[in-house]
Design an enzyme around this catalytic site. Structure first.
Site, mmCIF file in Angstrom:
data_model
loop_
_atom_site.group_PDB
_atom_site.id
_atom_site.type_symbol
_atom_site.label_atom_id
_atom_site.label_comp_id
_atom_site.label_asym_id
_atom_site.label_seq_id
_atom_site.Cartn_x
_atom_site.Cartn_y
_atom_site.Cartn_z
ATOM 1 N N HIS A 9 47.231 41.097 48.027
ATOM 2 C CA HIS A 9 46.511 40.038 47.319
ATOM 3 C C HIS A 9 47.028 39.895 45.893
ATOM 4 O O HIS A 9 47.188 38.778 45.388
ATOM 5 C CB HIS A 9 45.011 40.350 47.302
ATOM 6 C CG HIS A 9 44.361 40.227 48.634
ATOM 7 N ND1 HIS A 9 43.337 39.350 48.901
ATOM 8 C CD2 HIS A 9 44.591 40.885 49.810
ATOM 9 C CE1 HIS A 9 42.968 39.456 50.165
ATOM 10 N NE2 HIS A 9 43.718 40.387 50.732
ATOM 11 N N ASP A 109 39.272 35.804 44.249
ATOM 12 C CA ASP A 109 39.534 36.202 45.631
ATOM 13 C C ASP A 109 38.220 36.297 46.408
ATOM 14 O O ASP A 109 37.127 36.180 45.843
ATOM 15 C CB ASP A 109 40.266 37.546 45.640
ATOM 16 C CG ASP A 109 41.267 37.675 46.771
ATOM 17 O OD1 ASP A 109 41.051 37.061 47.829
ATOM 18 O OD2 ASP A 109 42.253 38.408 46.606
#
Length: 346
Positions: A9, A109
């Site tokens: 990520h 996120d």
């Protein structure tokens, strides 16, 4: 930028940061000290525009010392990492309150489901950045289904069928072995107090924009479906093709990035096969096992057979699409225009 604590990520968030910095925008990239140290170095021409902001990472029971990323722990402890991650809300709040100049946007996120209310209170716009492609996000469903804990999908078998909200023909669905660990009760998915589907649903629901690493040329029907499911703007930021950053990681970190990426490939494999740009190696639906013969047979079909001509031609076309710099730059330009147009007034 506020990514989840996983190299798979952090790296795409950094890639997007570089794209925005190349357009002249100032980026604060926020994570924990050890994760920031693991990142590839920002190119010198962009370093004045990308500031790495470390937030102190707390020690949490059941989480090993210095474990700041999913690469530091087994999957079974991932919820304890989310407990520590949730405690970053306070230092993040302090940063957002005192940052000068005040941020226009926070791009976040899936795990920070608590961030949209915080951003709204501070009058900062927020955008959820999905690292899954459009087909995967559509399969997972609208925010209300995720907030309900996946709705009626309770067993692994429930995830092996295309959901009712997909109105067109599709083969994008999981195999049993791909979702077993998430639904068999052994993953401790609620140890943090908030399950992953609920985190994702709240992140989608609370965001002003949903950003998808995808392109219209490849996933048009899925992106249009997401706009209907989310009832808000869904913005393609392009494929964000990797540059030299992957080669700058330590070997162990590169492997973990690759593994995190491969763990999510079940739906992607079906999407590629459905688009006739790839062939999936047959596996046992229940345990995921495959044979050397099945691998050899699939490779021969894809690379050598007359029936595989169309697949090879489509794959060559997609290679040009995904690696097309001007086309990907165009997505970033459109994205920047959207950010400027929709930012909350200071």
């Amino acid at each position: 930028m506020f990514p989840w604590l996983a190299m798979g990520h952090l790296i795409p968030f950094l890639r997007l940061s570089k794209c925005l910095a190349q357009k002249g925008h100032q980026i604060s990239f926020i994570s924990t000290p050890r994760n920031l140290q693991r990142l590839p170095k920002v190119p010198t021409n962009l370093s004045p525009l990308i500031t790495l902001i470390p937030l102190p990472f707390p020690q949490v029971e059941n989480l090993p010392h210095q474990a700041e990323s999913s690469m530091d722990i087994p999957f079974q402890k991932s919820q304890f990492l989310k407990i520590a991650f949730d405690s970053l809300e306070s230092p993040l709040t302090q940063f957002l309150q005192t940052a000068d100049p005040k941020p226009d946007w926070v791009i976040f996120d899936f795990a920070s489901h608590w961030l949209p209310p915080l951003a709204a209170k501070l009058r900062i716009s927020c955008a959820f950045f999905s690292l899954f492609n459009a087909a995967t996000m559509a399969f997972l469903g609208p925010a209300e289904v995720l907030l309900a804990g996946q709705g009626n999908r309770k067993t692994a078998d429930d995830f092996t069928v295309v959901p009712d909200w997909v109105p067109f023909e599709s083969n994008v669905a999981f195999r049993v072995h791909e979702v077993m660990k998430y639904v068999d009760g052994s993953s401790g998915n609620n140890e943090s107090g908030t399950s992953d589907p609920v985190r994702l649903g709240a992140s989608i629901d609370g965001s002003g924009l949903v950003l998808i690493r995808a392109c219209m040329e490849f996933e048009r029907e899925w992106l249009e479906l997401l706009c209907e499911l989310y009832r808000k703007p869904v913005i393609s930021v392009g494929i964000l093709p990797p540059d030299l950053e992957g080669s700058e990681l330590e070997n162990g970190d590169k492997w973990v990035c690759i593994k995190e990426w491969l763990d999510k490939q079940g739906l992607n494999a079906r999407l590629l096969q459905g688009k006739k740009v790839g062939v999936e190696i047959p596996r046992d639906d229940r345990d995921g096992s495959f044979t050397s013969d099945s691998v050899a047979e699939t490779v021969r079909f894809a690379m050598l057979s007359e029936e595989g001509d169309l697949i090879r031609a489509n794959a060559r076309e997609m290679r040009g699409l995904f690696g097309h710099k001007n086309r990907n730059d165009g997505y970033i330009d459109s994205f920047v225009h959207c950010l400027l147009e929709r930012k909350t007034s200071k």
